[in-house]
Design an enzyme around this catalytic site. Structure first.
Site, PDB file in Angstrom:
ATOM      1  N   GLU A  49       0.848  -1.188   0.000  1.00  0.00           N
ATOM      2  CA  GLU A  49       0.000   0.000   0.000  1.00  0.00           C
ATOM      3  C   GLU A  49       0.887   1.242   0.000  1.00  0.00           C
ATOM      4  O   GLU A  49       1.750   1.386   0.870  1.00  0.00           O
ATOM      5  CB  GLU A  49      -0.878   0.054   1.254  1.00  0.00           C
ATOM      6  CG  GLU A  49      -1.851  -1.086   1.429  1.00  0.00           C
ATOM      7  CD  GLU A  49      -2.618  -0.942   2.739  1.00  0.00           C
ATOM      8  OE1 GLU A  49      -2.598   0.174   3.329  1.00  0.00           O
ATOM      9  OE2 GLU A  49      -3.208  -1.929   3.185  1.00  0.00           O
ATOM     10  N   ASP A  60      -5.165   7.970  10.415  1.00  0.00           N
ATOM     11  CA  ASP A  60      -3.741   7.789  10.676  1.00  0.00           C
ATOM     12  C   ASP A  60      -3.355   8.205  12.089  1.00  0.00           C
ATOM     13  O   ASP A  60      -3.737   9.283  12.558  1.00  0.00           O
ATOM     14  CB  ASP A  60      -2.915   8.601   9.677  1.00  0.00           C
ATOM     15  CG  ASP A  60      -3.182   8.207   8.240  1.00  0.00           C
ATOM     16  OD1 ASP A  60      -3.494   7.024   8.020  1.00  0.00           O
ATOM     17  OD2 ASP A  60      -3.087   9.063   7.350  1.00  0.00           O
TER      18      ASP A  60
END
Length: 257
Positions: A49, A60
């Protein structure tokens, strides 16, 4: 045939779960981000990824946020993502996905983004903040350019939502192991098993689990019930602290290969 699905199926045929590694595009610079992704593939990653840096991430944790903040501060542009994807595709046998918040795709235009990603050799995209019932344009663009589309299923997803996610996804369903942001954890959430079981019951052919995976024991545990294991923060921290070589060593420790 989905390149991501093919990579996962090869791992399954070899008697193991696929290993999926995340790295931010352009961190700490373009050349090292490519080298780190290649090191990942050389040490066991079946799928890679490449995360597109974003100024307001909702998924995140602090390690990835700090990395992407540094990339944005040096003037990162989206065109670099396609260059990085192409370089990694040309240097490895891994399926290469981008992971991006949907605003970036929407701003460029779904068809243009899909066209450029396909031209770079990318396998598809993970869109963590996009839900299937608002994804018609992206699904159509991905279909037109033969790209995988990965949607997320969480412990809180209703049966109706899980069914929509399973139907809309191509490549795999991203099973979120816990509610929260990315980062290292001491243990894998018990909810991860339920997420996989619910997605499979809804028709998902492949379910891979991420968030909080940071040790070999986590990888082994998830491998018992999921088709793939997704690792990010610990790889980004390795890149921060020791460069691409440390990414390779960390991947080898996690995969046992």
């Amino acid at each position: 045939m989905s390149r991501t699905a093919a990579a996962i199926d090869r791992a399954t045929a070899a008697g193991r779960a696929a290993f999926i590694g995340y790295l931010p595009a352009g961190y700490p610079d373009k050349e090292q981000s490519i080298a780190a992704a290649v090191a990942l593939a050389e040490h066991g990653a079946d799928v890679i990824e490449i995360g597109i840096p974003y100024s307001d991430p909702v998924m995140d944790g602090p390690v990835i946020q700090q990395a992407t903040t540094e990339v944005l501060a040096r003037g990162f542009r989206i065109a670099e993502v396609f260059e990085i994807v192409q370089a990694v595709v040309e240097a490895t046998d891994a399926a290469v996905l981008v992971m991006t918040y949907y605003n970036i795709i929407d701003r460029m235009g779904p068809d243009e983004f899909a066209r450029r990603l396909a031209a770079a050799g990318g396998a598809g995209a993970i869109t963590p903040d996009l839900i299937p019932d608002e994804a018609a344009e992206w699904i159509a663009a991905a279909e037109a350019h033969d790209l995988d589309r990965v949607f997320l299923s969480a412990p809180t997803s209703s049966p109706e939502r899980v069914a929509m996610i399973a139907e809309a996804s191509r490549g795999f369903v991203y099973g979120v192991s816990l509610m929260g942001v990315t980062g290292t954890r001491d243990a894998v959430s018990d909810a991860a098993v339920q997420v996989v079981e619910a997605s499979k019951a809804a028709g998902a052919a492949r379910v891979c689990v991420g968030l909080g995976v940071s040790s070999r024991s986590h990888v082994e545990e998830i491998s018992r019930y999921a088709d793939g294991v997704i690792v990010g923060t610990v790889l980004v921290a390795a890149l921060r602290d020791g460069g691409p070589e440390a990414v390779g060593r960390t991947a080898a420790q996690l995969t046992g290969r």
